[in-house]
Design an enzyme around this catalytic site. Structure first.
Site, PDB file in Angstrom:
ATOM      1  N   HIS A  15       0.868  -1.206   0.000  1.00 20.61           N
ATOM      2  CA  HIS A  15       0.000   0.000   0.000  1.00 20.61           C
ATOM      3  C   HIS A  15       0.892   1.239   0.000  1.00 20.61           C
ATOM      4  O   HIS A  15       1.526   1.547   1.006  1.00 20.61           O
ATOM      5  CB  HIS A  15      -0.911   0.013   1.234  1.00 20.61           C
ATOM      6  CG  HIS A  15      -1.867   1.163   1.230  1.00 20.61           C
ATOM      7  ND1 HIS A  15      -3.227   0.995   1.363  1.00 20.61           N
ATOM      8  CD2 HIS A  15      -1.677   2.508   1.094  1.00 20.61           C
ATOM      9  CE1 HIS A  15      -3.820   2.178   1.312  1.00 20.61           C
ATOM     10  NE2 HIS A  15      -2.890   3.109   1.154  1.00 20.61           N
ATOM     11  N   HIS A  17       1.555   5.425  -1.712  1.00 21.14           N
ATOM     12  CA  HIS A  17       1.220   6.596  -2.535  1.00 21.14           C
ATOM     13  C   HIS A  17       2.514   7.152  -3.113  1.00 21.14           C
ATOM     14  O   HIS A  17       3.379   7.602  -2.354  1.00 21.14           O
ATOM     15  CB  HIS A  17       0.519   7.667  -1.695  1.00 21.14           C
ATOM     16  CG  HIS A  17      -0.762   7.193  -1.100  1.00 21.14           C
ATOM     17  ND1 HIS A  17      -1.974   7.354  -1.732  1.00 21.14           N
ATOM     18  CD2 HIS A  17      -1.016   6.512   0.044  1.00 21.14           C
ATOM     19  CE1 HIS A  17      -2.931   6.815  -0.985  1.00 21.14           C
ATOM     20  NE2 HIS A  17      -2.375   6.290   0.092  1.00 21.14           N
ATOM     21  N   LYS A 101      -9.335  -0.207  -5.896  1.00 18.32           N
ATOM     22  CA  LYS A 101      -9.396   0.459  -4.596  1.00 18.32           C
ATOM     23  C   LYS A 101     -10.738   1.125  -4.370  1.00 18.32           C
ATOM     24  O   LYS A 101     -11.211   1.888  -5.221  1.00 18.32           O
ATOM     25  CB  LYS A 101      -8.282   1.515  -4.539  1.00 18.32           C
ATOM     26  CG  LYS A 101      -8.276   2.383  -3.289  1.00 18.32           C
ATOM     27  CD  LYS A 101      -7.702   1.653  -2.088  1.00 18.32           C
ATOM     28  CE  LYS A 101      -7.903   2.420  -0.789  1.00 18.32           C
ATOM     29  NZ  LYS A 101      -6.706   3.044  -0.289  1.00 18.32           N
ATOM     30  N   HIS A 138     -10.509   1.322   1.736  1.00 18.24           N
ATOM     31  CA  HIS A 138     -10.293   2.347   2.761  1.00 18.24           C
ATOM     32  C   HIS A 138     -11.503   2.202   3.674  1.00 18.24           C
ATOM     33  O   HIS A 138     -12.587   2.660   3.342  1.00 18.24           O
ATOM     34  CB  HIS A 138     -10.217   3.746   2.139  1.00 18.24           C
ATOM     35  CG  HIS A 138      -9.938   4.798   3.174  1.00 18.24           C
ATOM     36  ND1 HIS A 138      -8.732   5.447   3.282  1.00 18.24           N
ATOM     37  CD2 HIS A 138     -10.708   5.265   4.192  1.00 18.24           C
ATOM     38  CE1 HIS A 138      -8.774   6.277   4.316  1.00 18.24           C
ATOM     39  NE2 HIS A 138      -9.956   6.193   4.877  1.00 18.24           N
ATOM     40  N   HIS A 176      -4.526  -0.430   5.783  1.00 19.36           N
ATOM     41  CA  HIS A 176      -4.132   0.344   6.979  1.00 19.36           C
ATOM     42  C   HIS A 176      -5.096   0.153   8.151  1.00 19.36           C
ATOM     43  O   HIS A 176      -5.738   1.111   8.601  1.00 19.36           O
ATOM     44  CB  HIS A 176      -3.947   1.821   6.649  1.00 19.36           C
ATOM     45  CG  HIS A 176      -4.968   2.425   5.701  1.00 19.36           C
ATOM     46  ND1 HIS A 176      -6.315   2.369   5.933  1.00 19.36           N
ATOM     47  CD2 HIS A 176      -4.827   3.080   4.534  1.00 19.36           C
ATOM     48  CE1 HIS A 176      -6.952   2.975   4.951  1.00 19.36           C
ATOM     49  NE2 HIS A 176      -6.069   3.405   4.073  1.00 19.36           N
ATOM     50  N   ASP A 249       1.508   2.672   3.487  1.00 18.12           N
ATOM     51  CA  ASP A 249       0.651   3.845   3.296  1.00 18.12           C
ATOM     52  C   ASP A 249       1.468   5.127   3.345  1.00 18.12           C
ATOM     53  O   ASP A 249       0.970   6.169   3.780  1.00 18.12           O
ATOM     54  CB  ASP A 249      -0.500   3.893   4.325  1.00 18.12           C
ATOM     55  CG  ASP A 249      -1.610   4.857   3.883  1.00 18.12           C
ATOM     56  OD1 ASP A 249      -1.628   5.255   2.701  1.00 18.12           O
ATOM     57  OD2 ASP A 249      -2.436   5.221   4.730  1.00 18.12           O
TER      58      ASP A 249
HETATM   59  O1  DOR Z   1      -3.728   9.856   5.387  1.00 20.23           O
HETATM   60  C1  DOR Z   1      -4.004   9.492   4.263  1.00 20.23           C
HETATM   61  N1  DOR Z   1      -3.382  10.006   3.182  1.00 20.23           N
HETATM   62  N2  DOR Z   1      -4.954   8.565   4.092  1.00 20.23           N
HETATM   63  C2  DOR Z   1      -5.404   8.224   2.882  1.00 20.23           C
HETATM   64  O2  DOR Z   1      -6.253   7.394   2.800  1.00 20.23           O
HETATM   65  C3  DOR Z   1      -4.899   8.920   1.668  1.00 20.23           C
HETATM   66  C4  DOR Z   1      -3.561   9.437   1.897  1.00 20.23           C
HETATM   67  C5  DOR Z   1      -3.101  10.403   0.837  1.00 20.23           C
HETATM   68  O3  DOR Z   1      -3.274  10.129  -0.344  1.00 20.23           O
HETATM   69  O4  DOR Z   1      -2.520  11.442   1.201  1.00 20.23           O
HETATM   70 ZN    ZN Z   2      -3.348   5.107   1.488  1.00 20.92          ZN
END
Ligand code: DOR
Ligand code: ZN
Length: 346
Positions: A15, A17, A101, A138, A176, A249
């Protein structure tokens, strides 16, 4: 005798970003230095809803890799009310989408185009169950009447439990996980239900958000919960159980977007992710199960082989960088400036 070196199969991040453009270029090396693969979240602007968009994004990621890096991005589809089952199946069968997702609309960063009511994607979910494609959730309701700290537990009750009743074979990753409720639910479900656990939710409780003042860099969604929940997450992660695996995450935002009125949710943990997990497992006297959590359980759930390469962690004190520059701005890593006792050997 305390051990001072630990070799494991190369781990994956289930997971992550990575963002795009200058941010992608700045953060990707931290992940690619450690992880063989990563499940890349699709919450860009515009979101990655189509096979063609995921292919193009994958190309941009590969282009942003440091020279010589061996890293495979696994792409995901961003589900909306308008997602077509055929598009999802085509992406999965052609090997572009590893999973899809589910962002409940407005649950978090760039989720405005997420799903407004799970009933609207019934056909997509039925198709996914039929073809064995994982649904990554999520797991938070967005009902403003529900307390922020209860949104995960209420999601299980209102959305996830009924969904799995309807589609018992659907593969689901509870992303998460932050509560004992989520851990217990996942544990009680079949082998088609698993969870990822982040390094920050293993490290902080909600107290950290308010320690000596308001701490925007400790803020993410789902937000950290009470200490009892953190302890349940630590037990699950270190248990060696096949259902629990690594997903950082890591979610970078420029410092200016975190430190402002209405700052963004997201914790950038990539610069020390594996080392922080190692600290947790060490504290729990569970270094022997780190390989299952980091390198074995995830690929098994996704039906992929584990990585062949090995990485070595050494007991060696180092400091998490204070900042990572991105153009004129910077991102602040989780535990910036703090000392860690484990370090990945180069
Ligand atoms: O804290 C978070 N940031 N939770 C999420 O689900 C998305 C993520 C983000 O893309 O910044
Ligand atoms: Zn995330």
């Amino acid at each position: 005798m305390a051990r001072d070196s630990l070799t494991l199969r190369r781990p994956d991040d289930w997971h992550l970003h990575l963002r795009d453009g200058a941010m992608l270029k700045a953060v990707l090396p931290f992940t690619a230095r450690v992880f063989g693969r990563a499940i890349v979240m699709p919450n860009l602007v515009p979101s990655v809803t189509r096979v063609s968009a995921a292919e193009a994004y994958r190309k941009r990621i590969l282009k942003a890799l440091p020279r010589g890096a061996q890293f495979k991005p696994l792409m995901t589809a961003y589900l909306t009310d308008a997602t077509a089952p055929d598009e999802i199946e085509r992406g999965f069968k052609s090997g572009v989408f590893a999973a899809a997702k589910l962002y409940p609309a407005h649950a978090t960063t760039n989720s405005a185009f997420g799903v407004t009511d799970i009933a609207r994607i019934d056909k997509v979910l039925e198709r996914m169950a039929r073809i064995g494609m994982p649904l990554l959730v999520h797991g938070e309701v967005t009902d403003p009447a529900v307390d922020v700290f209860d949104r995960e537990a209420v999601f299980i009750e209102r959305v996830l439990a009924p969904l799995l009743k309807r589609l018992p074979a659907l593969k689901v990753v509870f992303e998460h996980a932050t509560t004992r409720d989520a851990i217990e639910f996942v544990r009680a479900a079949g082998p088609n239900v698993a969870a990822t656990i982040t390094p920050h939710h293993l490290t902080i409780s909600r107290n950290a958000l308010f320690q000596g003042g308001l701490r925007p860099h400790m803020y993410c969604l789902p937000v950290a919960k009470r200490e009892a929940h953190r302890l349940a997450l630590r037990k699950a992660a270190t248990s060696g159980e096949a259902k629990f695996f690594l997903g950082t995450d890591s979610a970078p935002h420029p410092i200016a977007d975190k430190e402002k009125d209405c700052g963004c949710a997201g914790i950038f943990c990539a610069p020390a992710a594996l080392e922080i997990y190692a600290r947790v497992f060490d504290e729990e006297n569970a270094l022997d199960t780190l390989e299952a959590f980091a390198s074995v359980n995830g690929p098994r759930f996704y039906g992929l082989p584990p990585n062949d390469e090995r990485v070595t962690l050494k007991r060696k004190t180092w400091k998490v960088p204070a900042k990572v520059k991105v153009g004129a701005d910077a991102v602040k890593p989780f535990l910036a400036g703090e000392e860690l006792a484990w370090k990945l050997a180069r």
